[in-house]
Design an enzyme around this catalytic site. Structure first.
Site, PDB file in Angstrom:
ATOM      1  N   CYS A  10       3.900  13.620  18.186  1.00 36.84           N
ATOM      2  CA  CYS A  10       4.870  14.200  19.127  1.00 36.84           C
ATOM      3  C   CYS A  10       5.366  15.559  18.639  1.00 36.84           C
ATOM      4  CB  CYS A  10       6.100  13.304  19.284  1.00 36.84           C
ATOM      5  SG  CYS A  10       5.798  11.552  19.266  1.00 36.84           S
ATOM      6  N   ASP A  11       5.657  15.677  17.364  1.00 37.48           N
ATOM      7  CA  ASP A  11       6.419  16.834  16.888  1.00 37.48           C
ATOM      8  C   ASP A  11       5.671  17.768  15.940  1.00 37.48           C
ATOM      9  OD1 ASP A  11       8.596  15.871  18.337  1.00 37.48           O
ATOM     10  OD2 ASP A  11       9.251  14.600  16.693  1.00 37.48           O
ATOM     11  N   CYS A  70       7.341  10.825  14.306  1.00 36.01           N
ATOM     12  CA  CYS A  70       6.120  10.866  15.109  1.00 36.01           C
ATOM     13  C   CYS A  70       5.429  12.222  14.983  1.00 36.01           C
ATOM     14  CB  CYS A  70       6.457  10.572  16.573  1.00 36.01           C
ATOM     15  SG  CYS A  70       5.036  10.662  17.662  1.00 36.01           S
TER      16      CYS A  70
END
Ligand code: NAP
Length: 310
Positions: A138-139, A135
């Site tokens: 997200c990261d 992701c």
């Protein structure tokens, strides 16, 4: 004496399932939540979550799930561990079989999520959350001024490559063919981006370095050659698609061509009394907060449905 019929059974223990249990528990529906063997869903595979509102310093994905779980338990949610092996939605009450034990319910909330497809390497699994991610939203932020690799050739891979190029010094997109599957407009944007380079016709054979507990590079094989090449990088994003966890409902609920459950009027599925929330019905937004939001919607929809049943 036969087992009582539940008001509501919830399948799945990610943010969608836990939020729907919180709301149904507070509505006195005594939800029974069945958590699969991948308890907590995709959030337990991530590390720091910085975009869940209410946590200015961010928090760890597993901690977020733990807090949600405690919160819903406080209001009386009952948890059952084990995988659902069969579901019968053809008769009411609905029957849910959890490892050979059948349970009945008047309403069902499906929040079984989706799983990111993985390449299938042992090193990939071991380094997930330690430099390997599925992701970018997200990261990606954690790879500021670093070099990252991204695997895949579809819209997700290209979109994520463009997103990652905002943070990283360099993004290497590795694809198994010599042509992207992504839409033309996305391809053009990626080709124009000076930070993105492309490696074609490559298969990933290893992600390095498990012994150091972090990503230091990637070993690839060029199609048709036995020669292996190693590329140094600090992170690997796997973007080769997601699969919704809907096999159990196949032939019983309306699904789209990719197997996602079709919802309408909020979280209603093609069977009244069956609701779906989170990634199992959403391949567009796929965020913890949107999953939690739709879990709340499913709980309110289920509550209304049960009220009408009397
Ligand atoms: P996708 O279109 O199915 O593409 C998956 C990519 O991963 C393909 O290029 C595929 O290679 C590759 N791949 C699959 N298995 C692999 C493996 N084991 N090893 C290496 N490579 C592998 O998936 P997606 O990119 O997640 O997109 C899913 C859907 O969402 C698509 O319909 C897409 O258009 C849509 N989407 C749209 C947007 C947007 O419009 N902004 C953004 C994201 C996603 P091959 O090409 O060789 O098959």
């Amino acid at each position: 004496m036969s087992d009582p019929v539940e008001d509501v059974i919830i399948l799945g223990s990610g943010p969608a399932g836990l939020t729907s249990s919180l709301y149904t528990a507070r509505a006195n529906l005594r939800p029974l939540l069945i958590e699969g063997t991948e308890a907590g869903g995709q959030l337990v595979l991530t590390t720091l979550v910085e975009n869940y509102p209410g946590f200015p310093d961010g928090l760890l994905g597993p901690d977020l799930i733990r807090s949600m779980r405690q919160q819903t338990e406080r209001f009386g949610t009952r948890f059952l561990s084990g995988d659902v092996t069969a579901v019968d939605l053809s008769r009411r009450p609905f029957t849910i079989t959890v490892e050979n034990e059948a349970r009945q319910t008047n309403a069902l909330i499906i929040a079984t999520g989706a799983s990111a497809n993985l390449i299938g390497l042992e090193s990939e699994r071991k380094l997930l959350g330690h430099g390997v991610s599925t992701c970018a939203t997200c990261d990606g932020f954690f790879f500021r001024d670093q070099h990252v690799a991204i695997v895949g050739g579809g819209d997700s891979a290209v979109e994520e490559a463009i997103f990652l190029a905002k943070f990283a010094t360099k993004v290497t997109l590795i694809h198994r063919r010599d042509k992207l599957r992504a839409s033309k407009i996305m391809q053009e944007r990626a080709f124009k981006n000076p930070k993105i380079e492309f490696l074609w016709n490559r298969t990933i054979v290893e992600i390095l370095d498990v012994s150091q507990g972090k990503v230091t590079g990637i070993t690839t094989r060029v199609d048709g050659l036995t020669l292996l090449e190693t590329l140094n990088c600090d992170g690997v994003f796997v973007a080769i698609g997601h699969s919704p966890n809907t096999a159990l409902f196949s032939g019983q609920l309306e699904m789209d061509e990719r197997g996602y459950i079709v919802t309408h009027h909020g979280t209603m599925t093609s069977i009244p009394g069956v609701f779906a929330a989170g990634d199992v019905q959403d391949h567009v937004y796929k965020q913890a907060i949107t999953a939690a939001g739709s879990g709340c919607m499913a709980a309110l929809d289920a509550e209304r449905y049960l009220e009408n049943l009397g």
